[in-house]
Design an enzyme around this catalytic site. Sequence first.
Site, PDB file in Angstrom:
ATOM      1  CD  GLU A   1      -1.955  -3.700   5.005  1.00  0.00           C
ATOM      2  OE1 GLU A   1      -3.160  -3.424   4.803  1.00  0.00           O
ATOM      3  OE2 GLU A   1      -1.350  -4.614   4.421  1.00  0.00           O
TER       4      GLU A   1
ATOM      5  CD  GLU B   1      -1.707  -9.910   4.647  1.00  0.00           C
ATOM      6  OE1 GLU B   1      -1.641  -9.015   5.508  1.00  0.00           O
ATOM      7  OE2 GLU B   1      -2.226  -9.740   3.522  1.00  0.00           O
TER       8      GLU B   1
ATOM      9  CG  HIS C   1      -1.642  -1.405   1.277  1.00  0.00           C
ATOM     10  ND1 HIS C   1      -2.628  -1.836   0.419  1.00  0.00           N
ATOM     11  CD2 HIS C   1      -1.380  -2.439   2.110  1.00  0.00           C
ATOM     12  CE1 HIS C   1      -2.973  -3.086   0.749  1.00  0.00           C
ATOM     13  NE2 HIS C   1      -2.241  -3.472   1.764  1.00  0.00           N
TER      14      HIS C   1
ATOM     15  CG  HIS D   1       0.723  -6.832   2.484  1.00  0.00           C
ATOM     16  ND1 HIS D   1      -0.137  -5.921   1.896  1.00  0.00           N
ATOM     17  CD2 HIS D   1       1.624  -7.176   1.537  1.00  0.00           C
ATOM     18  CE1 HIS D   1       0.245  -5.729   0.640  1.00  0.00           C
ATOM     19  NE2 HIS D   1       1.301  -6.472   0.392  1.00  0.00           N
TER      20      HIS D   1
HETATM   21 ZN    ZN Z   1      -2.009  -5.305   2.709  1.00  0.00          ZN
END
Ligand code: ZN
Length: 315
Positions: A142, A279, A105, A197
Site C-alpha cells: 500500500e 481508499e 503509511h 490509501h
Molecule cells: Zn492505509
Amino acid sequence: MSYVGPDFEPPQPRRPRRGPLTVALAALVPGALLGWLVYETVGGSGDGGGSGQATVRSSPPAASSPATEDATAEATDDGKKPDADPTPTASGPLKGKVVVIDPGHNPENFQHPSEINRKVNIGTNWKECDTTGTSTNDGYTEAEFTLDVAHRMRALLEEQGAAVKLTQDGDRPYGPCVDERARIGNEAKADAVVSIHADGSGTGNRGFHVILPGAVHAGSADTRAIVAPSRDLGERVAGRFVAVTGSAPSNYVGDGSGLVTRKDLGGLNLSTVPKVFIECGNMRDSKDAASLTSGAWRQKAAQGISEGIVSFLHG
Ligand code: ZN
C-alpha cells in the site's frame, strides 16, 4: 514479509446513525466538458453536518498550464528540515491554492515497529503513530501505491497552478505519525488535503470509498468547522473518481455511496482544514488488485482524485 498489526482502516461496520446514501451518477457530457454527477443523500442524521441535502456537482474541464517546481514534504520530527511554505509560481486555475497530499503509511514503516507503534493523542483517544499498511497478495505494498498515486496527483495539480505539498515522499525513516500528518496540512493552511490509501479487506470486497471526518470535539480535536467542507470535497472526489476510473463505490462499506464518515482517524480528527481519505480499492481482492497494480489505472485514479480537488477549489 509479514505485516504488523491490523491495517489502518479495517472494514467499517455500517453506522446505524447514518441513513443510506445513494449515488445517482454520472453522466459524462460529450466533448470537452468533463461531466456532472448528482449525489443525493436520503434521510439520516449524519454526523453533525452536511447530511440530508441533495447537491449537484459540476466539474470544470481541466486546463493545462505550466507546472510549478516540486514542493516536497516537510518533516518536523526525526531531524528532517522543515520545507519552505509552498509558493505557487505558476499560472492556472489553482494559482494561489495549496493542496496537501498525504500518501498513507511509509515504505519503511516495516523496519520501525517500535517507533510506529508509539501512541499519539488524536483528541478522542490515543492511537498508534502510524501503521505499515496492507499489500496485495503478490506483495505490492500500500505504501508503494500511495506514493505513486501522490506523485501522479502532484504533477496534475501543479499543472493547474496549485502549490502541492506531500506529507512524506519516501524520504524519511518512518511515518510521519498521524498527528504530524494532520499538522502538516494545518500549518500549510491547505485549501484541501487528501490522504491516499488502499484497503486490506476480504476477497470479494471491492470498490473505493472516501472517508469523511465526523464531528469531533474532544481534547485537541475539533473538526466541527471542517465537516461540511470536507463532505463537499469528498463528494466531488468520489464523483470524479467514479467518472474517470469507472470503479464502483465500495460494496462492503458506505451503503453503496462510496462515502463513509469516521471519528476514529487521527489524520482527520486533528485536521483544521478540509480533508478526506480515499481508499482506492481493496488490495486483498484479486480483481481490485489488478487495477491497483496497473500504472495506467493509477494514472486514472490520480486524475479522478485531482479533478475532485479542482472542482472543490473552484467552488
Ligand atoms: Zn492505509
